[in-house]
Design an enzyme around this catalytic site. Structure first.
Site, PDB file in Angstrom:
ATOM      1  CG  ASP A 105     -65.812  13.866  -5.884  1.00 28.20           C
ATOM      2  OD1 ASP A 105     -66.652  14.196  -6.563  1.00 28.20           O
ATOM      3  OD2 ASP A 105     -65.928  13.177  -4.919  1.00 28.20           O
ATOM      4  CG  ASP A 107     -70.829  16.457  -2.113  1.00 28.12           C
ATOM      5  OD1 ASP A 107     -71.485  16.655  -1.001  1.00 28.12           O
ATOM      6  OD2 ASP A 107     -71.112  16.772  -3.372  1.00 28.12           O
TER       7      ASP A 107
END
Ligand SMILES: O=P(O)(O)OC[C@H]1O[C@H](O[C@H]2O[C@H](CO)[C@@H](O)[C@H](O)[C@H]2O)[C@H](O)[C@@H](O)[C@@H]1O
Length: 202
Positions: A105, A107
């Site tokens: 991922d 952020d």
């Protein structure tokens, strides 16, 4: 007079409950509050209102049962999502003979969470770590952001970038074909999205 005494008594009880519920020490200011309670002729029925407003404006109350359930929730989450770092041996054992693929991922994982989404940069150290990882395993960055934006942050060739929550995927430098391969399951909805936007503007 009897009525006034009752008011004082209610307010005193309220104060004690307030202190007990909030698990706070009775603040130093409470002595002046007690003086106010005693001189009810001056403050009269406003005392109850005063205590109620104090209660309303107090910081979040410490409720042992709520805290306990939050902790239970956290323990249960960690039990079901153990840290990979703490289970390295088990992962190595379980992955014998299998192809490992890294899905990362962006952020809050590769970058810190910051106020301005345009300022969520990843560190050079993190970039090096991702580059290193990608030299061992196929590595994909999966983000809710649009693919171009996430690429502009990561700036590493040879990775798989999945933007718009997986609706726009590009495999840079596919190992088999040596070409860039795109997979855009969202593209069939583009005309519908355009139409919705036009209707919205109208
Ligand atoms: O799937 P992700 O790569 O984790 O993206 C999810 C969303 O991330 C961004 O918002 C979040 O990070 C921002 C920067 O730290 C922060 O300001 C915001 O409060 C967070 O929600 C991004 O702006 C979104 O478009 C992504 O969907």
């Amino acid at each position: 007079m009897v009525k006034q005494n009752l008011v004082i008594s209610d307010a005193s009880i309220s104060l004690e409950i307030f202190a007990a519920e909030s698990c706070l020490e009775v603040p130093a200011a409470s002595s002046s509050i007690m003086k106010m309670l005693k001189s009810e002729s001056q403050h009269g029925g406003k005392i109850t209102t005063f205590v109620a407003s104090m209660r309303n404006s107090s910081p979040t109350r410490f409720r042992p049962t709520e805290v306990r359930s939050e902790m239970d929730e956290q323990i249960s989450w960690v039990t079901h999502h153990p840290s990979a770092l703490g289970m390295f041996d088990q992962i190595v054992h379980a992955s014998r003979g299998k192809q490992i693929v890294m899905f990362l991922d962006y952020d809050g994982t590769l970058s810190p969470i910051v106020q301005d989404p345009d300022g969520a940069f990843m560190s050079d150290e993190m970039r090096e770590a991702v580059k290193d990882t990608a030299s061992y395993f196929p590595t994909a960055i999966v983000s809710g952001r649009c693919r171009d934006k996430v690429y502009s942050f990561v700036r590493l060739a040879g990775l798989i970038y999945a933007g718009s929550h997986g609706m726009d995927i590009e495999v840079g430098d596919d190992k088999k074909s040596g070409e860039d391969v795109s997979f855009q399951p969202g593209s069939e909805f583009l005309s519908m999205i355009d139409e919705v936007c036009i209707h919205d503007i109208d």
